[in-house]
Design a protein around this motif. Structure first.
Motif, PDB file in Angstrom:
ATOM      1  N   TYR B 179      39.464  27.376  25.957  1.00 16.37           N
ATOM      2  CA  TYR B 179      39.422  27.549  27.415  1.00 16.37           C
ATOM      3  C   TYR B 179      40.445  26.658  28.104  1.00 16.37           C
ATOM      4  O   TYR B 179      41.024  27.036  29.118  1.00 16.37           O
ATOM      5  CB  TYR B 179      38.008  27.282  27.928  1.00 16.37           C
ATOM      6  CG  TYR B 179      37.014  28.200  27.266  1.00 16.37           C
ATOM      7  CD1 TYR B 179      37.055  29.563  27.516  1.00 16.37           C
ATOM      8  CD2 TYR B 179      36.097  27.726  26.342  1.00 16.37           C
ATOM      9  CE1 TYR B 179      36.196  30.428  26.881  1.00 16.37           C
ATOM     10  CE2 TYR B 179      35.224  28.586  25.706  1.00 16.37           C
ATOM     11  CZ  TYR B 179      35.269  29.931  25.971  1.00 16.37           C
ATOM     12  OH  TYR B 179      34.433  30.798  25.334  1.00 16.37           O
ATOM     13  N   TYR B 182      43.583  28.423  27.854  1.00 15.70           N
ATOM     14  CA  TYR B 182      43.595  29.514  28.823  1.00 15.70           C
ATOM     15  C   TYR B 182      43.971  29.001  30.212  1.00 15.70           C
ATOM     16  O   TYR B 182      44.740  29.627  30.938  1.00 15.70           O
ATOM     17  CB  TYR B 182      42.219  30.190  28.896  1.00 15.70           C
ATOM     18  CG  TYR B 182      41.861  31.023  27.687  1.00 15.70           C
ATOM     19  CD1 TYR B 182      42.824  31.368  26.742  1.00 15.70           C
ATOM     20  CD2 TYR B 182      40.565  31.475  27.487  1.00 15.70           C
ATOM     21  CE1 TYR B 182      42.494  32.130  25.638  1.00 15.70           C
ATOM     22  CE2 TYR B 182      40.225  32.242  26.384  1.00 15.70           C
ATOM     23  CZ  TYR B 182      41.187  32.565  25.459  1.00 15.70           C
ATOM     24  OH  TYR B 182      40.868  33.320  24.366  1.00 15.70           O
ATOM     25  N   ALA B 185      47.579  28.401  30.465  1.00  9.53           N
ATOM     26  CA  ALA B 185      48.292  29.683  30.513  1.00  9.53           C
ATOM     27  C   ALA B 185      48.185  30.298  31.901  1.00  9.53           C
ATOM     28  O   ALA B 185      49.166  30.794  32.459  1.00  9.53           O
ATOM     29  CB  ALA B 185      47.725  30.641  29.461  1.00  9.53           C
ATOM     30  N   GLN B 191      49.270  36.453  35.569  1.00 14.96           N
ATOM     31  CA  GLN B 191      49.346  37.870  35.187  1.00 14.96           C
ATOM     32  C   GLN B 191      49.557  38.039  33.695  1.00 14.96           C
ATOM     33  O   GLN B 191      48.886  38.834  33.046  1.00 14.96           O
ATOM     34  CB  GLN B 191      50.491  38.542  35.935  1.00 14.96           C
ATOM     35  CG  GLN B 191      50.071  39.096  37.268  1.00 14.96           C
ATOM     36  CD  GLN B 191      51.217  39.859  37.878  1.00 14.96           C
ATOM     37  OE1 GLN B 191      52.294  39.290  38.065  1.00 14.96           O
ATOM     38  NE2 GLN B 191      51.022  41.116  38.158  1.00 14.96           N
ATOM     39  N   ALA B 192      50.509  37.260  33.170  1.00 12.44           N
ATOM     40  CA  ALA B 192      50.771  37.365  31.733  1.00 12.44           C
ATOM     41  C   ALA B 192      49.532  36.948  30.954  1.00 12.44           C
ATOM     42  O   ALA B 192      49.236  37.513  29.903  1.00 12.44           O
ATOM     43  CB  ALA B 192      51.968  36.504  31.345  1.00 12.44           C
ATOM     44  N   ALA B 193      48.787  35.967  31.470  1.00 14.07           N
ATOM     45  CA  ALA B 193      47.563  35.556  30.789  1.00 14.07           C
ATOM     46  C   ALA B 193      46.558  36.701  30.778  1.00 14.07           C
ATOM     47  O   ALA B 193      45.940  36.996  29.760  1.00 14.07           O
ATOM     48  CB  ALA B 193      46.972  34.325  31.483  1.00 14.07           C
ATOM     49  N   GLU B 194      46.423  37.374  31.905  1.00 12.83           N
ATOM     50  CA  GLU B 194      45.510  38.521  31.985  1.00 12.83           C
ATOM     51  C   GLU B 194      45.920  39.588  30.963  1.00 12.83           C
ATOM     52  O   GLU B 194      45.083  40.135  30.258  1.00 12.83           O
ATOM     53  CB  GLU B 194      45.544  39.101  33.403  1.00 12.83           C
ATOM     54  CG  GLU B 194      44.629  40.285  33.648  1.00 12.83           C
ATOM     55  CD  GLU B 194      43.186  39.877  33.928  1.00 12.83           C
ATOM     56  OE1 GLU B 194      42.995  38.898  34.660  1.00 12.83           O
ATOM     57  OE2 GLU B 194      42.261  40.531  33.401  1.00 12.83           O
ATOM     58  N   TYR B 195      47.220  39.830  30.863  1.00 19.83           N
ATOM     59  CA  TYR B 195      47.724  40.823  29.914  1.00 19.83           C
ATOM     60  C   TYR B 195      47.502  40.386  28.471  1.00 19.83           C
ATOM     61  O   TYR B 195      47.629  41.195  27.558  1.00 19.83           O
ATOM     62  CB  TYR B 195      49.221  41.075  30.151  1.00 19.83           C
ATOM     63  CG  TYR B 195      49.519  42.146  31.168  1.00 19.83           C
ATOM     64  CD1 TYR B 195      49.277  41.918  32.510  1.00 19.83           C
ATOM     65  CD2 TYR B 195      50.028  43.385  30.789  1.00 19.83           C
ATOM     66  CE1 TYR B 195      49.539  42.891  33.462  1.00 19.83           C
ATOM     67  CE2 TYR B 195      50.302  44.362  31.732  1.00 19.83           C
ATOM     68  CZ  TYR B 195      50.054  44.115  33.063  1.00 19.83           C
ATOM     69  OH  TYR B 195      50.318  45.090  34.002  1.00 19.83           O
ATOM     70  N   SER B 196      47.245  39.106  28.263  1.00 19.73           N
ATOM     71  CA  SER B 196      46.974  38.640  26.906  1.00 19.73           C
ATOM     72  C   SER B 196      45.479  38.554  26.637  1.00 19.73           C
ATOM     73  O   SER B 196      45.065  37.982  25.640  1.00 19.73           O
ATOM     74  CB  SER B 196      47.601  37.257  26.690  1.00 19.73           C
ATOM     75  OG  SER B 196      48.986  37.333  26.834  1.00 19.73           O
ATOM     76  N   GLY B 197      44.681  39.101  27.561  1.00 16.75           N
ATOM     77  CA  GLY B 197      43.248  39.160  27.315  1.00 16.75           C
ATOM     78  C   GLY B 197      42.471  37.970  27.831  1.00 16.75           C
ATOM     79  O   GLY B 197      41.294  37.833  27.529  1.00 16.75           O
ATOM     80  N   VAL B 198      43.116  37.092  28.599  1.00 16.81           N
ATOM     81  CA  VAL B 198      42.386  35.967  29.186  1.00 16.81           C
ATOM     82  C   VAL B 198      41.631  36.478  30.398  1.00 16.81           C
ATOM     83  O   VAL B 198      42.178  37.234  31.203  1.00 16.81           O
ATOM     84  CB  VAL B 198      43.371  34.848  29.612  1.00 16.81           C
ATOM     85  CG1 VAL B 198      42.618  33.717  30.292  1.00 16.81           C
ATOM     86  CG2 VAL B 198      44.132  34.335  28.416  1.00 16.81           C
ATOM     87  N   LYS B 199      40.361  36.086  30.513  1.00 16.49           N
ATOM     88  CA  LYS B 199      39.595  36.507  31.687  1.00 16.49           C
ATOM     89  C   LYS B 199      39.928  35.545  32.823  1.00 16.49           C
ATOM     90  O   LYS B 199      39.245  34.553  33.046  1.00 16.49           O
ATOM     91  CB  LYS B 199      38.110  36.513  31.365  1.00 16.49           C
ATOM     92  CG  LYS B 199      37.771  37.626  30.385  1.00 16.49           C
ATOM     93  CD  LYS B 199      36.411  37.454  29.774  1.00 16.49           C
ATOM     94  CE  LYS B 199      36.190  38.539  28.727  1.00 16.49           C
ATOM     95  NZ  LYS B 199      35.106  38.192  27.807  1.00 16.49           N
ATOM     96  N   ARG B 202      37.407  34.582  35.706  1.00 22.13           N
ATOM     97  CA  ARG B 202      36.322  33.741  35.230  1.00 22.13           C
ATOM     98  C   ARG B 202      36.793  32.294  35.042  1.00 22.13           C
ATOM     99  O   ARG B 202      36.113  31.351  35.425  1.00 22.13           O
ATOM    100  CB  ARG B 202      35.837  34.308  33.897  1.00 22.13           C
ATOM    101  CG  ARG B 202      34.369  34.133  33.692  1.00 22.13           C
ATOM    102  CD  ARG B 202      33.910  34.828  32.446  1.00 22.13           C
ATOM    103  NE  ARG B 202      33.637  36.246  32.654  1.00 22.13           N
ATOM    104  CZ  ARG B 202      33.154  37.024  31.688  1.00 22.13           C
ATOM    105  NH1 ARG B 202      32.948  36.544  30.478  1.00 22.13           N
ATOM    106  NH2 ARG B 202      32.907  38.296  31.924  1.00 22.13           N
TER     107      ARG B 202
END
Lengths: 570, 338
Positions: B179, B182, B185, B191-199, B202
């Motif tokens: 976490y 995360y 990141a 945005q790139a974090a979201e695209y890598s599956g990071v919520k 949250r």
């Protein structure tokens, strides 16, 4: 004024000398000076005529429309230009010449020195050595203003427009017509002049349209209009078509041909060799900072250019295709998937070992479709089934858990995190599979090293920040983060955009290898050659609908275009 | 790490100057007092630092401290609530405020600055309304509660021990869990974090929750330590101290940078400065100006160091091997400045 109008409608060569001189007199300081031609009846033609006059009137023997190139003195000569960056000789005594009214192709792999050469021309970098002559006279270009003063404009790959301003404001940004005492912008005048220039490059939208509402292709035209408004006579276009759909590219080519007819000289930089062949009468090839060759007329073809660019023959640009589809059940099944605010729905299957191309014009809704599939813009109805199991995908994390990976189009903004290490980028999507809470640094290094080897990513170390890698290697990092997870479905959005020929063929090979290992691949590409060369099957989209699918044998440029422009399946 | 080293050197230099000027600086009494103050600041600066790291900002910290203080004293003294229950309730309020910020920022899409600015005003006002502008305190009662801020534990001022606990948990979270990664990141590129599956939503909410909770905890400790909570002035501008401490300690307001230990060093610099002004007999009127100058020197020095570093080891040098790879020669634009 009546007379001017009448004259303007004559074929351009028929302009009387009297009219020409009148043109010149009123155009002397154009576009600052007021002129009062009724715009409503201005044809594109007049405008172009006017512009070319205004642009070239500066010299006495102005070349008027349609003249053949003047072979005696090149318009521009760069002699023995060298430029050294720390650790690399970017240009090594390069000679470069540009004739009046020609479209010159400048090709080479990334890092060959094309952009550096053009940036020296544009006054962005100083050259270490060498001289520049315009019309045979040596000139000094020390900054961008000097270049603009000489009529040299560069249209960069990344456009420099203010999205929140309208078309007219962008064209005349910093050079707005103003009243003399208080420097208040004369709006009417601004819009009128803007409309004149815009019509020359075929911009049809009202001048009050905000630039951010335009498509990439239209924005490019605004950039060109801006250059023309500064009386540019040498236009450098750096990868202008890399983000354009074929239709938009064709429109740009028409504008370029028009400008050429009117004596504007252009340097056309592109990785799309087909377009270079199509547009350019002469091509200069650079390799590793050296000028390695020049091709003219019929000599210009793909093989010849590639041979010079890479210094070797690329026998197989696209890897061998092997079909694995027979008898397999789909790895991904999309049924009636609906996006929010979209009437139509998507239904299609992707098979393991298959490269499914997704073709269509820019704006056809391809990126939207995969955003929906990947959970960025979650679907409102319909189903996504992977390996026979239905998945609920509300966010990218769900898609990743289901076995989908996405390499987005915008590598720097979405694909990788530039300021983080190679290791941190590659392991980010899979971190929670190593341990649910704790970081497992040893595992991270191991996975990263495996991927570096598998994809032959060139980096000084796994702790190097991704921003310091070259574009091709950044893209490989963006790919490696998914491969480390062994996805079932991998979606690639414009995987080779802005990547040079050498890396391109390497990435094609990787994609094929992945497919061979059983991954279902969905590849969006605006490069028709790429789709036809690589895909086993292609879905074509038009206005957010899948208008048809084509198998390998039916996959021709004509068939794809037919569907992409809204034609129904044959 | 280099940056923290620089800040530790700055801190040491300030300490030496103060010590030379007034030996009382190292007296036990002063040391206890100083570390207590450092700890009180560092506890909520860590919360603020986590939010800044995630790319956000929380301006409500000072108001949360004031509100927590008056709520706690009122609940215990006037309503007779057991102190433990009241304390947990206050921390619960801090957590709820954090959740509320997370909701406003990730769902309603307000800018963090605006969302927390509103909370800053609302809570300050609510604190004043709640106790009708009275100054609140425990008087001579509740020694247990007062010992929390003012007492000693294992020979150390209690807040220092609490800080140690908070810092260990926070550092573990930031540097040893996924976490934490995360959060870094997200701070760099949400945005790139979201695209890598990071919520992303949250994690951002979690950062505000940590900040709200720690601010509430700091509010309890301040109330306990000062034994006098003025709803209109307690904790005033503390969010700015927290931001200054975080930035001095290596956080970047653009997100993605910073360490827990750095934030503690930053808080120490802030408090040692204030202590030094006192000990060196500089007129109290100078406090803010001196603080401002020192922070400026710290961040300017860091920025110059970073720029020189970027020039010396510019992007081009650090790039991958040129002979084998095809590189576009690019201008060292945004790469140079991080």
């Amino acid at each position: 004024m009546e007379e001017l109008y009448a004259a303007g409608t004559l074929p351009c060569t028929g302009l009387s000398s009297l009219t020409k001189s009148k043109f010149r007199s009123i155009q002397k300081d154009w576009p600052y000076q007021e002129h009062s031609l009724p715009i409503g009846i201005l044809s594109v033609f007049i405008s172009i005529q006017r512009l070319s006059d205004s642009g070239f009137v500066r010299k006495e023997n102005s070349q008027l429309a349609g003249n053949s190139t003047n072979n005696e003195i090149p318009l521009l000569v760069m002699k023995g230009v060298s430029k050294r960056f720390p650790g690399v000789l970017a240009l090594d005594k390069v000679d470069f010449e540009l004739m009046q009214g020609e479209i010159l192709g400048l090709v080479g792999e990334n890092g060959a020195g094309k952009s550096t050469l053009m940036r020296i021309l544009g006054g962005i970098y100083p050259a270490d050595q060498g001289e520049i002559l315009v019309e045979g006279k040596p000139v000094r270009i020390e900054n961008i203003e000097d270049a603009l003063e000489l009529g040299i404009s560069i249209i960069h790959q990344e456009l420099n427009l203010a999205g929140n301003l309208d078309i007219a404001a962008n064209i005349f940004l910093g050079r707005e017509p103003v009243t003399s005492p208080f420097r208040v912008i004369r709006r009417q005048e601004l819009y009128r002049q803007a409309a004149d220039i815009a019509s020359m490059v075929g911009i049809t939208k009202p001048m009050t349209t905000l630039v951010e509402e335009l498509s990439t292709g239209e924005q490019q035209l605004v950039e060109i209009a801006k250059a023309l408004s500064m009386s540019a006579r040498i236009l450098v276009l750096d990868e202008p078509t890399s983000s354009l759909s074929p239709g938009e590219a064709e429109r740009l080519f028409n504008v370029m041909r028009d400008l050429k007819e009117h004596g504007v000289s252009m340097v056309y930089i592109s990785h799309r060799l087909g377009e270079v062949q199509h547009m350019c009468g002469r091509v200069i090839v650079l390799r590793d900072g050296l000028r390695v060759g020049e091709l003219e007329g019929d000599e210009i073809n793909r093989e010849a250019m590639v041979r010079l660019m890479v210094g070797r023959d690329i026998s197989r640009f696209f890897p061998e295709v092997a079909l694995h589809r027979a008898g397999k059940s789909p790895v991904l099944s999309v049924n009636n998937l609906k996006r929010r605010g979209c009437v139509s729905s998507y239904t299609f299957d992707a098979y393991p070992g298959e490269i499914l191309g997704l073709a269509g014009l820019v704006g056809a809704g391809r990126t939207e479709l995969i955003s929906c599939l990947f959970g960025i813009d979650p679907a409102v109805s319909g189903s996504i089934t992977i390996d026979g199991r239905e998945q609920t995908i509300r966010r990218p994390a769900d898609a990743i858990r289901a076995g989908i990976g996405l390499v987005p189009e915008d590598r720097k903004a979405l694909g990788v995190i530039l300021q983080m290490a190679v290791r941190e980028n590659i392991t980010l999507p899979g971190l929670n599979t190593y341990h649910p809470i704790l970081l497992d640094r040893r595992r991270e290094s191991q996975v990263t090293n495996e991927q570096l080897q598998a994809l032959s990513i060139k980096t000084p170390g796994i702790e190097q920040e991704v921003q310091y890698l070259s574009g091709g290697n950044q893209q490989k990092v963006g790919l490696a983060k998914w491969l480390a997870l062994s996805p079932k479905v991998l979606i690639l959005d414009e995987p080779t955009r802005g990547i040079d020929v050498g890396s391109k063929s390497e990435i094609y090979r990787l994609i094929r290898q992945l497919a061979d290992s059983g991954v279902g691949i969905i590849m969006i590409s605006s490069d028709m050659e790429e789709i036809i060369g690589l895909a086993d099957r292609v879905l074509v989209m038009h206005e957010s609908r899948v208008t048809g699918g084509l198998g390998r044998s039916e996959m021709t440029e004509e068939n794809i275009m037919h569907l992409a422009t809204g034609g129904s399946a044959k | 790490m280099r940056k923290i080293l620089g800040m530790i050197i700055l801190l040491s230099a300030i300490c030496i100057i103060i010590y030379v000027g007034n030996q009382r600086f190292v007296s036990q009494e002063n040391a206890h007092n100083l570390t207590r103050h450092i700890a009180l600041l560092a506890i909520f600066a860590i919360g603020e630092g986590i939010v800044i790291l995630s790319g956000g900002i929380d301006l409500s910290v000072g108001s949360v401290i004031a509100f927590s203080g008056v709520f706690l004293t009122q609940a215990i003294v006037e309503r007779g609530m057991p102190p433990i229950v009241a304390g947990l309730l206050v921390i619960g309020i801090g957590v709820v405020i954090g959740l509320w910020h997370g909701f406003l920022i990730t769902r309603i899409r307000l800018q963090p600055f605006i969302a927390t600015l509103c909370t800053m005003l609302i809570l300050r006002g609510q604190a004043r309304v709640l106790v009708e502008e009275q100054t609140m305190g425990f008087g001579n009662g509740y020694p247990g509660v007062r010992a929390l801020g003012d007492g000693f534990f294992l020979g150390l001022p209690t807040p220092v021990v609490i800080l140690a606990g908070v810092a260990i948990v926070a550092a573990f979270f930031m540097h040893f869990t996924i976490y934490g990664r995360y959060l870094y990141a997200i701070g760099r590129n949400p945005q790139a974090a979201e695209y890598s599956g990071v919520k992303v939503a949250r994690m951002q909410t979690a950062a505000y929750v940590a900040c709200g909770g720690l601010a509430a905890l700091a509010g309890i400790l301040y109330a306990s330590y000062t034994n006098s909570v003025q709803p209109a002035s307690t904790g005033l501008a503390y969010e700015l101290y927290a931001i200054a401490a975080a930035v001095l300690g290596g956080c970047s307001l653009s997100g993605g940078q910073g360490t827990v230990i750095g934030i503690i060093v930053g808080a120490a610099i802030m408090r040692v400065m204030a202590n030094g002004i006192n000990l060196l007999g500089i007129a109290p009127a100078w406090e803010f100006a001196v603080l401002g100058y020192v922070i400026l020197i710290g961040v300017v020095g860091d920025s110059i160091y970073k720029q020189r570093g970027a020039k010396r080891l510019g992007p081009k040098d650090k790039r991958t091997d040129r002979k084998e790879d095809e590189l576009e020669v690019e201008e060292p634009t945004e790469n140079a400045r991080v």
